[in-house]
Design an enzyme around this catalytic site. Structure first.
Site, short mmCIF file in Angstrom:
data_model
loop_
_atom_site.label_atom_id
_atom_site.label_comp_id
_atom_site.label_asym_id
_atom_site.label_seq_id
_atom_site.Cartn_x
_atom_site.Cartn_y
_atom_site.Cartn_z
N GLY A 94 0.91 -1.27 -0.22
CA GLY A 94 0.06 0.09 0.05
C GLY A 94 0.88 1.13 -0.10
O GLY A 94 0.20 2.20 -0.40
N GLY A 128 -0.06 6.11 2.34
CA GLY A 128 1.08 5.78 1.59
C GLY A 128 2.38 6.17 1.97
O GLY A 128 3.44 6.11 1.33
N ARG A 179 15.19 -0.83 1.28
CA ARG A 179 15.99 -2.10 1.82
C ARG A 179 16.02 -3.03 0.92
O ARG A 179 15.51 -3.03 -0.33
CB ARG A 179 14.67 -2.63 3.07
CG ARG A 179 13.46 -3.00 2.42
CD ARG A 179 12.55 -3.57 3.60
NE ARG A 179 11.12 -4.14 2.96
CZ ARG A 179 10.20 -4.42 3.65
NH1 ARG A 179 10.15 -4.04 4.94
NH2 ARG A 179 9.14 -4.91 3.30
N ARG A 186 6.15 -13.63 0.42
CA ARG A 186 5.49 -13.72 1.63
C ARG A 186 4.53 -15.14 1.67
O ARG A 186 4.02 -15.42 0.50
CB ARG A 186 4.61 -12.51 2.04
CG ARG A 186 5.53 -11.34 2.06
CD ARG A 186 4.42 -10.12 1.82
NE ARG A 186 5.47 -8.82 1.39
CZ ARG A 186 5.60 -8.01 2.33
NH1 ARG A 186 5.10 -8.23 3.44
NH2 ARG A 186 6.50 -7.21 2.06
N ASP A 255 1.13 -12.24 5.96
CA ASP A 255 1.70 -11.33 5.04
C ASP A 255 2.99 -10.61 5.59
O ASP A 255 4.07 -9.92 4.87
CB ASP A 255 0.91 -10.03 4.91
CG ASP A 255 0.46 -9.16 5.86
OD1 ASP A 255 -0.55 -9.96 6.70
OD2 ASP A 255 0.78 -8.29 6.35
N ASP A 265 9.72 -6.63 7.96
CA ASP A 265 8.47 -5.69 8.50
C ASP A 265 8.85 -5.51 10.22
O ASP A 265 8.06 -6.13 10.88
CB ASP A 265 7.15 -6.21 8.22
CG ASP A 265 6.87 -5.87 6.77
OD1 ASP A 265 7.73 -5.24 6.24
OD2 ASP A 265 5.61 -6.10 6.40
P1 AMP Z 1 2.09 -3.78 8.02
O1 AMP Z 1 1.33 -3.94 9.24
O2 AMP Z 1 3.07 -2.81 7.78
O3 AMP Z 1 2.48 -5.09 7.40
O4 AMP Z 1 0.87 -3.46 6.92
C1 AMP Z 1 -0.28 -4.06 6.29
C2 AMP Z 1 -0.85 -3.53 5.21
O5 AMP Z 1 -1.22 -2.38 5.37
C3 AMP Z 1 -0.18 -3.64 4.19
O6 AMP Z 1 -0.90 -3.90 2.80
C4 AMP Z 1 0.47 -2.28 3.88
O7 AMP Z 1 1.01 -1.83 2.63
C5 AMP Z 1 -0.60 -1.32 4.34
N1 AMP Z 1 -0.22 -0.16 4.91
C6 AMP Z 1 0.28 0.03 6.32
N2 AMP Z 1 0.56 1.43 6.45
C7 AMP Z 1 0.06 2.13 5.32
C8 AMP Z 1 0.00 3.52 4.77
N3 AMP Z 1 0.45 4.47 5.57
N4 AMP Z 1 -0.55 3.64 3.69
C9 AMP Z 1 -0.76 2.56 2.81
N5 AMP Z 1 -0.95 1.36 3.22
C10 AMP Z 1 -0.61 1.17 4.27
MG MG Z 2 3.76 -6.02 6.09
#
Ligand code: AMP
Ligand code: MG
Length: 488
Positions: A94, A128, A179, A186, A255, A265
């Protein structure tokens, strides 16, 4: 001074080429006023990237994805995932982009990936973006993991974007993290492919994973079962290593579990100070699903989800496919246990001749003592190395139940533990929560000194150095209960 000439960077697109159905071509958003905050020079050099060029404007734009090499084809990757046990069929990058893959040390390809590079079609409600603090946090903790010898994605750079972003705490400076990883596949990538209901795509994804991670297994009689077994073995080993250093990942959603066996992550992760099997730091993990001691069971649960996704490839008869993979999955606890006790043997400096029937209870009894007295996990093992050299005082002093500790010590010493092995296995410096918080607060206020000094300590964690004493100390009395946040 003339700018460093642009090097030829060859970025390939192995994922986008092999799996267009799991890729959305996308571009990073522009950065108003980019400023390089951290650059991993040794890693850059190993990747064939010139650190001087990366420090120049062109290099910084490369690191934020705003000026990708001409032939690059950046994509947002699609994946699904079980988040805290609940299935989301469409997550995906995202706020991240896969820029492409570079040839790394030894000719291996490594994915170059960005986080905080702007909204993509997978962004849902998110902006984003990412803040300086959490991106530097990932940089510090992933480099510490690498220093500890634990498989992990590596951090190449953090660039402040010059944009202010809004978070619960208020306005924060934005950043992009670059990174690298051997891949960004995944468990959730397989769940997504399985849901497309086209076994040809799932097979192509599995073939892609085999080619990248286990080319030798492609010739096996049952390559996809081999893939499953190898991913399971890598994860059993990885999670054992986490527990051996007191690491709590914090958000082991499917994920966030890689096929490579690399840690990925670093959101709400933390290293524990006092030993506690139930340690939880994430503010949203109220049920303790991802607590320190639960991590092996969760890894097995996630691998069961991976197994389900692979079923159509394992056997045309679904029942047979289930029985093949169930049998394989049943091996997980033994594999994990073997990896954990092998690591503990090193931490305790025990010789190979020490039999499991004596070592197993020795480990269990020690962990019970550490739990009972809330002993600092990292300091304990390092000081136990001094005890193996005859200086038992400091490690003994922290126990309230001295007779119990003395009885344990007598058993341990009967194996003539090797302090050299212990010093090579038990870190002095870990990214302790109070140190990370202190460093990030300073960085958010534009002082990068504390981040640099902490990185210096944790990059060589086994090597005790004068002047770094405060990095080996436990948290101050008033540090209180530590909380971490995801989705930052
Ligand atoms: P995470 O918890 O960081 O592994 O993210 C879980 C999901 O939420 C993934 O699909 C990320 O891309 C999305 N995500 C987390 N933070 C954001 C953000 N600020 N904007 C858009 N998508 C996000
Ligand atoms: Mg993630």
């Amino acid at each position: 001074m003339s700018p460093t000439p642009q090097p030829t960077i060859s970025l390939q697109a192995r994922f986008a080429t092999d799996l267009p159905e799991l890729s959305i071509p996308w571009q990073a958003e522009q950065t108003p006023e980019p400023r390089l905050l951290a650059l991993n020079e040794p890693l850059a050099t190993a990747l064939g990237l010139d650190p001087d060029w990366l420090r120049d404007r062109e290099g910084i734009d490369f690191l934020t994805g705003t000026r990708p090499p001409e032939q690059a084809a950046p994509v947002a990757q699609a994946y699904a995932g079980h988040q805290f046990g609940a299935y989301s069929p469409r997550l995906g990058d995202g706020r991240a982009l896969l820029l492409g893959d570079l040839t790394g040390p030894g000719g291996h390809h490594l994915d170059l990936h960005l986080k905080g590079s702007g909204r993509t079609p997978f962004a849902r409600g998110g902006d984003g973006r990412a803040a300086v603090g959490p991106m530097l946090r990932e940089y510090i903790v992933s480099e510490a993991m690498h220093g500890l010898g634990i498989p992990t994605t590596r951090s190449l750079a953090v660039v402040a974007t010059g944009r202010t972003i809004l978070r619960e705490e208020g306005p924060l400076p934005g950043a992009v993290l670059a990174r690298v990883a051997s891949s960004h596949l995944r468990v959730g990538s397989f769940q997504y492919a399985r849901n497309l209901d086209d076994p040809a795509i799932l097979r192509r994804l599995a073939d892609h994973a085999l080619r990248i991670h286990h080319p030798e297994a492609a010739q096996d009689a049952q390559p996809y079962l081999s893939l499953f077994r190898r991913v399971m073995a890598a994860q059993a080993d990885l999670v054992a290593r986490w527990l051996l250093v007191g690491f709590v990942h914090g958000v082991m959603n499917t994920d966030n579990m890689t096929i490579s066996g690399e840690t990925i992550d670093y959101g709400p992760c933390a290293f524990m100070d006092a030993f506690d099997r139930n340690a939880v730091y994430s503010s949203i993990d109220s049920g303790g699903r991802y607590a320190y001691g639960n991590q092996p069971a969760i890894a097995q649960w996630n691998l069961a989800r991976f197994a389900e996704a692979l079923l159509p490839l394992l056997h045309e008869d679904q029942d047979q496919a289930v029985s093949l993979v169930t049998e394989a999955l049943g091996e997980f606890p033994r594999q994990y246990g073997t990896a954990f006790s092998a690591g503990m043997r090193h931490k305790l400096g025990l010789p190979a001749e020490a039999g499991d029937e004596a070592v197993g209870p020795l480990i269990d009894d020690l962990l019970a003592l550490l739990q009972q007295d809330h002993i600092d996990y990292t300091q304990f093992f390092r000081r136990l190395g001094h005890a193996a050299r005859g200086d038992l005082g400091p490690v003994r002093a922290v126990f309230t139940d001295r007779p119990a500790f003395d009885a344990w010590t007598e058993r341990w010493q009967s194996f003539s533990p090797d302090p050299e092995v212990m010093d090579r296995t038990n870190p002095v410096y870990i990214p302790r929560n109070h140190l990370v918080e202190e460093a990030l607060a300073a960085a958010t206020a534009q002082d990068l000194g504390p981040v640099e000094r902490l990185l210096e300590a944790v990059s060589a964690p086994f090597d005790e150095r004068p002047g770094l004493e405060r990095y080996a100390e436990g948290p101050p009395e008033d540090f209180g209960r530590y909380r971490t946040f995801c989705g930052t």
